[in-house]
Design a protein around this motif. Structure first.
Motif, PDB file in Angstrom:
ATOM      1  N   PRO A  52      11.495 -32.739  34.040  1.00  0.00           N
ATOM      2  CA  PRO A  52      12.165 -31.751  33.005  1.00  0.00           C
ATOM      3  C   PRO A  52      13.360 -31.642  32.496  1.00  0.00           C
ATOM      4  CG  PRO A  52      10.470 -30.863  34.969  1.00  0.00           C
ATOM      5  CD  PRO A  52      11.608 -32.659  35.252  1.00  0.00           C
ATOM      6  N   VAL A  53      14.601 -31.722  32.887  1.00  0.00           N
ATOM      7  CA  VAL A  53      15.744 -31.890  32.628  1.00  0.00           C
ATOM      8  C   VAL A  53      15.655 -32.790  31.162  1.00  0.00           C
ATOM      9  CG1 VAL A  53      17.692 -33.074  34.019  1.00  0.00           C
ATOM     10  CG2 VAL A  53      17.563 -31.184  33.441  1.00  0.00           C
ATOM     11  N   ASP A  54      15.422 -33.177  31.356  1.00  0.00           N
ATOM     12  CA  ASP A  54      15.581 -34.521  30.137  1.00  0.00           C
ATOM     13  C   ASP A  54      14.866 -34.066  29.482  1.00  0.00           C
ATOM     14  OD1 ASP A  54      16.941 -36.268  31.838  1.00  0.00           O
ATOM     15  OD2 ASP A  54      14.980 -37.411  32.475  1.00  0.00           O
ATOM     16  N   LEU A  55      13.596 -33.783  29.808  1.00  0.00           N
ATOM     17  CA  LEU A  55      12.183 -33.110  28.408  1.00  0.00           C
ATOM     18  C   LEU A  55      13.672 -32.064  27.880  1.00  0.00           C
ATOM     19  CD1 LEU A  55       9.411 -33.394  30.622  1.00  0.00           C
ATOM     20  CD2 LEU A  55      10.563 -34.838  28.165  1.00  0.00           C
ATOM     21  N   ALA A  56      13.790 -31.315  28.505  1.00  0.00           N
ATOM     22  CA  ALA A  56      14.717 -30.046  28.015  1.00  0.00           C
ATOM     23  C   ALA A  56      16.005 -30.610  27.161  1.00  0.00           C
ATOM     24  CB  ALA A  56      14.895 -28.885  29.323  1.00  0.00           C
ATOM     25  N   ASP A  57      16.500 -31.511  27.062  1.00  0.00           N
ATOM     26  CA  ASP A  57      17.753 -32.039  26.954  1.00  0.00           C
ATOM     27  C   ASP A  57      17.769 -32.932  25.954  1.00  0.00           C
ATOM     28  OD1 ASP A  57      19.120 -29.592  28.111  1.00  0.00           O
ATOM     29  OD2 ASP A  57      20.069 -31.789  29.538  1.00  0.00           O
ATOM     30  N   GLY A  58      16.385 -33.226  25.666  1.00  0.00           N
ATOM     31  CA  GLY A  58      15.689 -33.904  25.154  1.00  0.00           C
ATOM     32  C   GLY A  58      16.896 -35.722  24.742  1.00  0.00           C
TER      33      GLY A  58
END
Length: 112
Positions: free
Chosen positions: A25-31
């Protein structure tokens, strides 16, 4: 040089099943997909995965990622590797459990 990604069991299973992932999820949020160097991985585990068991540590060779891998300033002003494309199973050199032992994640002794 090897770089490292820590995944929860469900995230690791999703990568194995699909063959690639845009990350946690943190990767998805940060792109981008967050990675750490060997020197950064323990602090990453302590900061973002404190008390979590059932984690997997993935090792990826940085050079073949080419221009999709960017070294960017992050925690404490240090440069961290960020992957700007999906992480593929073919990128993963090895994966190992990252057990929680007495409240601390036990990293492999041979981690470069």
């Amino acid at each position: 040089m090897l770089i490292y990604k820590i995944f929860r069991a469900s995230e690791w299973a999703a990568l194995q099943s699909a063959g690639e992932t845009a990350g946690a999820p943190v990767d998805l949020a940060d792109g981008f997909v967050h990675f750490s160097t060997a020197a950064q991985a323990r602090e990453t585990a302590a900061k973002h995965f404190a008390g979590e068991d059932g984690l997997m540590l993935l090792a990826v060779e940085a050079d073949p990622l080419g221009d999709a891998l960017k070294w960017e300033v992050s925690r404490g002003g240090a440069l961290f590797p960020h992957l700007y494309r999906p992480l593929r199973m073919a990128d993963v050199l090895w994966s190992r459990p990252l057990p929680l032992v007495d409240g601390t994640h036990a990293f492999p002794d041979d981690m470069a």
